[in-house]
Design a protein around this motif. Structure first.
Motif, mmCIF file in Angstrom:
data_model
loop_
_atom_site.group_PDB
_atom_site.id
_atom_site.type_symbol
_atom_site.label_atom_id
_atom_site.label_comp_id
_atom_site.label_asym_id
_atom_site.label_seq_id
_atom_site.Cartn_x
_atom_site.Cartn_y
_atom_site.Cartn_z
ATOM 1 N N PHE A 166 -90.723 62.327 -48.945
ATOM 2 C CA PHE A 166 -89.535 61.779 -48.284
ATOM 3 C C PHE A 166 -89.165 60.396 -48.846
ATOM 4 N N MET A 190 -81.200 60.360 -52.803
ATOM 5 C CA MET A 190 -79.975 60.231 -52.003
ATOM 6 C C MET A 190 -79.335 58.855 -52.173
ATOM 7 N N GLU A 215 -71.944 63.961 -52.754
ATOM 8 C CA GLU A 215 -72.751 63.341 -51.691
ATOM 9 C C GLU A 215 -72.818 64.241 -50.451
ATOM 10 N N PRO A 257 -82.182 60.801 -41.684
ATOM 11 C CA PRO A 257 -83.362 59.983 -41.357
ATOM 12 C C PRO A 257 -84.108 60.460 -40.106
ATOM 13 N N MET A 262 -85.944 63.604 -40.757
ATOM 14 C CA MET A 262 -87.142 63.330 -41.559
ATOM 15 C C MET A 262 -88.291 62.832 -40.679
ATOM 16 N N TRP A 293 -88.797 57.749 -30.844
ATOM 17 C CA TRP A 293 -88.357 57.012 -32.023
ATOM 18 C C TRP A 293 -86.842 56.812 -32.022
ATOM 19 N N SER A 353 -83.783 55.771 -34.942
ATOM 20 C CA SER A 353 -83.434 55.455 -36.321
ATOM 21 C C SER A 353 -82.097 54.709 -36.317
ATOM 22 N N SER A 386 -79.315 53.606 -38.969
ATOM 23 C CA SER A 386 -78.750 53.560 -40.321
ATOM 24 C C SER A 386 -77.347 52.983 -40.295
ATOM 25 N N HIS A 387 -76.761 52.977 -39.124
ATOM 26 C CA HIS A 387 -75.431 52.375 -38.980
ATOM 27 C C HIS A 387 -75.410 51.665 -37.642
ATOM 28 N N GLY A 401 -86.958 52.348 -36.860
ATOM 29 C CA GLY A 401 -86.828 52.130 -38.295
ATOM 30 C C GLY A 401 -85.421 52.477 -38.734
ATOM 31 N N SER A 412 -82.393 51.927 -42.256
ATOM 32 C CA SER A 412 -81.934 50.932 -43.221
ATOM 33 C C SER A 412 -81.251 49.717 -42.582
ATOM 34 N N GLN A 413 -80.744 49.855 -41.349
ATOM 35 C CA GLN A 413 -80.038 48.724 -40.718
ATOM 36 C C GLN A 413 -80.822 48.097 -39.559
ATOM 37 N N GLY A 472 -91.163 50.454 -38.431
ATOM 38 C CA GLY A 472 -91.661 50.921 -39.734
ATOM 39 C C GLY A 472 -90.552 50.865 -40.772
ATOM 40 N N LYS A 473 -90.943 50.503 -42.001
ATOM 41 C CA LYS A 473 -89.940 50.401 -43.085
ATOM 42 C C LYS A 473 -89.544 51.773 -43.616
HETATM 43 C C1 B12 Z 1 -75.336 60.887 -46.817
HETATM 44 C C2 B12 Z 1 -74.561 59.590 -46.674
HETATM 45 C C3 B12 Z 1 -73.406 59.595 -45.895
HETATM 46 C C4 B12 Z 1 -72.949 60.816 -45.124
HETATM 47 C C5 B12 Z 1 -73.749 60.942 -43.813
HETATM 48 C C6 B12 Z 1 -73.781 62.373 -43.337
HETATM 49 C C7 B12 Z 1 -74.613 62.527 -42.105
HETATM 50 N N1 B12 Z 1 -74.085 63.266 -41.161
HETATM 51 O O1 B12 Z 1 -75.704 62.010 -42.012
HETATM 52 C C8 B12 Z 1 -71.449 60.498 -44.923
HETATM 53 C C9 B12 Z 1 -70.695 61.119 -46.047
HETATM 54 C C10 B12 Z 1 -70.832 60.960 -43.603
HETATM 55 C C11 B12 Z 1 -71.439 58.987 -45.080
HETATM 56 C C12 B12 Z 1 -70.414 58.207 -44.624
HETATM 57 C C13 B12 Z 1 -70.298 56.858 -44.917
HETATM 58 N N2 B12 Z 1 -71.117 56.131 -45.702
HETATM 59 CO CO1 B12 Z 1 -72.839 56.768 -46.297
HETATM 60 N N3 B12 Z 1 -74.354 57.285 -47.234
HETATM 61 C C14 B12 Z 1 -74.990 58.404 -47.314
HETATM 62 C C15 B12 Z 1 -76.185 58.250 -48.268
HETATM 63 C C16 B12 Z 1 -75.785 58.828 -49.614
HETATM 64 C C17 B12 Z 1 -77.496 58.881 -47.867
HETATM 65 C C18 B12 Z 1 -77.978 58.487 -46.472
HETATM 66 C C19 B12 Z 1 -79.256 59.225 -46.161
HETATM 67 O O2 B12 Z 1 -79.281 60.162 -45.371
HETATM 68 N N4 B12 Z 1 -80.364 58.834 -46.824
HETATM 69 C C20 B12 Z 1 -81.669 59.430 -46.676
HETATM 70 C C21 B12 Z 1 -82.457 58.672 -45.624
HETATM 71 C C22 B12 Z 1 -83.681 59.422 -45.204
HETATM 72 O O3 B12 Z 1 -82.848 57.425 -46.192
HETATM 73 P P1 B12 Z 1 -82.813 56.066 -45.356
HETATM 74 O O4 B12 Z 1 -81.676 56.100 -44.422
HETATM 75 O O5 B12 Z 1 -82.889 54.958 -46.327
HETATM 76 O O6 B12 Z 1 -84.124 56.165 -44.485
HETATM 77 C C23 B12 Z 1 -85.387 55.713 -44.962
HETATM 78 C C24 B12 Z 1 -85.837 54.456 -44.228
HETATM 79 O O7 B12 Z 1 -84.767 53.677 -43.756
HETATM 80 C C25 B12 Z 1 -86.754 54.940 -43.153
HETATM 81 N N5 B12 Z 1 -86.261 55.319 -41.840
HETATM 82 C C26 B12 Z 1 -85.070 55.834 -41.484
HETATM 83 N N6 B12 Z 1 -85.062 56.082 -40.179
HETATM 84 C C27 B12 Z 1 -86.257 55.731 -39.678
HETATM 85 C C28 B12 Z 1 -86.759 55.786 -38.378
HETATM 86 C C29 B12 Z 1 -88.061 55.328 -38.134
HETATM 87 C C30 B12 Z 1 -88.587 55.404 -36.741
HETATM 88 C C31 B12 Z 1 -88.843 54.806 -39.199
HETATM 89 C C32 B12 Z 1 -90.192 54.287 -38.927
HETATM 90 C C33 B12 Z 1 -88.336 54.761 -40.507
HETATM 91 C C34 B12 Z 1 -87.051 55.235 -40.728
HETATM 92 O O8 B12 Z 1 -87.373 56.074 -43.750
HETATM 93 C C35 B12 Z 1 -86.415 56.772 -44.563
HETATM 94 C C36 B12 Z 1 -87.114 57.420 -45.754
HETATM 95 O O9 B12 Z 1 -87.686 56.490 -46.611
HETATM 96 C C37 B12 Z 1 -76.329 56.677 -48.305
HETATM 97 C C38 B12 Z 1 -77.006 56.140 -49.548
HETATM 98 C C39 B12 Z 1 -78.266 55.350 -49.190
HETATM 99 N N7 B12 Z 1 -78.591 54.362 -49.974
HETATM 100 O O10 B12 Z 1 -78.910 55.606 -48.216
HETATM 101 C C40 B12 Z 1 -74.859 56.250 -48.114
HETATM 102 C C41 B12 Z 1 -74.570 54.868 -47.531
HETATM 103 C C42 B12 Z 1 -75.525 54.545 -46.418
HETATM 104 N N8 B12 Z 1 -73.213 55.060 -46.997
HETATM 105 C C43 B12 Z 1 -72.449 54.033 -47.183
HETATM 106 C C44 B12 Z 1 -71.102 53.955 -46.797
HETATM 107 C C45 B12 Z 1 -70.339 52.719 -47.275
HETATM 108 C C46 B12 Z 1 -70.502 54.954 -46.031
HETATM 109 C C47 B12 Z 1 -69.067 54.984 -45.512
HETATM 110 C C48 B12 Z 1 -68.532 53.655 -44.953
HETATM 111 C C49 B12 Z 1 -68.206 55.511 -46.656
HETATM 112 C C50 B12 Z 1 -66.720 55.528 -46.348
HETATM 113 N N9 B12 Z 1 -66.029 54.719 -47.076
HETATM 114 O O11 B12 Z 1 -66.280 56.260 -45.498
HETATM 115 C C51 B12 Z 1 -69.136 56.056 -44.422
HETATM 116 C C52 B12 Z 1 -69.436 55.393 -43.073
HETATM 117 C C53 B12 Z 1 -70.039 56.317 -42.059
HETATM 118 C C54 B12 Z 1 -70.372 55.577 -40.802
HETATM 119 N N10 B12 Z 1 -69.599 55.705 -39.762
HETATM 120 O O12 B12 Z 1 -71.323 54.832 -40.800
HETATM 121 C C55 B12 Z 1 -73.187 52.909 -47.890
HETATM 122 C C56 B12 Z 1 -73.592 51.813 -46.903
HETATM 123 C C57 B12 Z 1 -73.479 50.465 -47.497
HETATM 124 C C58 B12 Z 1 -73.796 49.433 -46.443
HETATM 125 N N11 B12 Z 1 -75.031 49.318 -45.993
HETATM 126 O O13 B12 Z 1 -72.904 48.796 -45.996
HETATM 127 C C59 B12 Z 1 -74.373 53.680 -48.561
HETATM 128 C C60 B12 Z 1 -75.639 52.848 -48.763
HETATM 129 C C61 B12 Z 1 -73.826 54.247 -49.921
HETATM 130 C C62 B12 Z 1 -73.477 53.166 -50.902
HETATM 131 N N12 B12 Z 1 -74.407 52.782 -51.757
HETATM 132 O O14 B12 Z 1 -72.389 52.710 -50.909
HETATM 133 N N13 B12 Z 1 -72.526 58.558 -45.729
#
Ligand code: B12
Length: 299
Positions: free
Chosen positions: A115, A123, A140, A180, A183, A220, A222, A224-225, A253, A255-256, A271-272
């Motif tokens: 993951f 991703m 995406e 997230p 996962m 838990w 999560s 992310s937004h 946990g 990203s936000q 958790g990170k």
């Molecule tokens: C898929 C995705 C979408 C999908 C979401 C679909 C859905 N129903 O989930 C859609 C297309 C809808 C979307 C929309 C948008 N998105 Co988006 N999206 C993504 C993307 C590509 C992947 C997100 C994801 O699922 N990642 C996989 C997860 C598992 O990873 P993670 O969140 O990092 O989680 C890890 C840790 O944080 C942690 N964790 C997470 N949860 C938890 C909970 C616990 C308890 C613990 C311990 C740990 C933990 O473990 C995970 C694994 O390591 C990201 C890219 C990225 N860098 O993440 C952009 C991203 C997040 N999106 C972004 C943007 C800008 C948007 C939009 C504004 C785009 C737009 N112009 O419309 C919209 C806004 C939506 C909203 N209202 O917030 C930006 C955010 C930038 C920022 N931070 O400001 C990103 C980073 C893309 C980019 N590089 O530009 N998005």
């Protein structure tokens, strides 16, 4: 859902061993073989996958087990597993993504590594594409859906033995991200929790209501937004207080999460990534005396 079974012959062919070897392993208690009403030997899918993963045998015909038939080593052995996943997600090749992830799992790689080190970086890279061209948005959305499908598939294949108690959780209100929290629940299931994912955008009061009913070891959240951080912070503080009274730990946990700026609280653990989630959950279980009630199996 009906349980999926393999005959000793199918499993033997899939891992390139004879039926008599399988029988010997079964006699030694290494492989759990069930019998049909007619007396035929059958191996449950979860048991077959557990055996492959723990014994380290090689799957030579993955298609027999429904795992896809690509020989990944031969094709792209220079690429890291995260890169392979990225390209498969980029091209929308669901079968390949599924086979890459399941093969990593069968090779004995911890779920948290798959993951945090493969799916998350792939991703994140996919998430950069929409800045350059409109097709990036399509890629995406498609990649996200594939990940969800594969995660569900993986979760279905995990052993359904839940000895650590229950866990429930979701993404915070206003947070639409589904991957997230899915996962987290999959990782906790892999750790032996009966984990229930309540999905994205869940009102805090709904999580609390459910937690009061089922008294989980872990709840838990999560993040992310983040929307209306000040309101959410107050709600989470209150949630943590109520959970503490019933000995439920809140694990957070995402990203936000850092933007929430939560106060220190021994019952709120942050958790990170999924690796840290797993470490936290193991630490919690090690410190909680297991009652006979919470040790039971759930299905
Ligand atoms: C898929 C995705 C979408 C999908 C979401 C679909 C859905 N129903 O989930 C859609 C297309 C809808 C979307 C929309 C948008 N998105 Co988006 N999206 C993504 C993307 C590509 C992947 C997100 C994801 O699922 N990642 C996989 C997860 C598992 O990873 P993670 O969140 O990092 O989680 C890890 C840790 O944080 C942690 N964790 C997470 N949860 C938890 C909970 C616990 C308890 C613990 C311990 C740990 C933990 O473990 C995970 C694994 O390591 C990201 C890219 C990225 N860098 O993440 C952009 C991203 C997040 N999106 C972004 C943007 C800008 C948007 C939009 C504004 C785009 C737009 N112009 O419309 C919209 C806004 C939506 C909203 N209202 O917030 C930006 C955010 C930038 C920022 N931070 O400001 C990103 C980073 C893309 C980019 N590089 O530009 N998005």
């Amino acid at each position: 859902m009906d349980k999926e079974f393999f005959t000793p012959r199918t499993l033997g062919d899939a891992i390139g061993v004879s039926q008599s070897s399988l029988k010997r392993w079964a006699d030694k208690g290494l492989l759990n073989v069930e019998k049909t009403a007619g007396g035929h030997r059958r191996i449950g899918m979860e048991e077959a996958l557990r055996f492959i993963r723990e014994s380290g045998v090689t799957v030579v015909k993955p298609d027999l087990l429904g795992l896809g038939s690509e020989d990944l080593e031969v094709q792209e052995d220079e690429l890291s597993s995260a890169d392979r996943l990225y390209y498969a997600l980029h091209s929308g090749d669901e079968t390949r993504v599924r086979s890459l992830v399941l093969n990593q799992y069968l090779d004995g790689r911890p779920l948290y590594e798959i993951f945090d080190e493969d799916i998350q970086p792939a991703m994140a890279r996919i998430g950069l594409l929409w800045h350059d061209e409109v097709s990036g948005i399509t890629i995406e959305h498609r990649a996200h859906d594939i990940c969800l499908q594969v995660l569900a598939d993986l979760r279905f294949r995990l052993p359904r033995v839940f000895t650590k108690g229950t866990a429930i959780g979701a993404a915070v209100p206003g947070d639409p991200y589904t991957l997230p929290t899915a996962m987290v629940s999959t990782a906790l299931r892999g750790e032996g929790f009966s984990a229930v994912n309540l999905g994205p955008n869940l009102p805090i009061e709904a999580l609390l209501d459910e937690a009061k009913k089922i008294k989980p070891v872990i709840a838990w959240l999560s993040v992310s937004h983040l929307r209306k951080a000040h309101i959410l912070r107050t709600e989470i503080k209150e949630l943590a207080r109520e959970l503490r009274e019933q000995n439920t730990f809140l694990v957070m946990g995402g990203s936000q999460i850092h933007k929430l700026r939560l106060d220190r609280d021994p019952y709120v653990l942050i958790g990170k990534n999924i690796h840290e989630l797993v470490s936290i959950s193991r630490g919690l279980v090690a410190n909680i005396p297991q009652s006979s009630e919470s040790k039971g199996e759930f299905s």
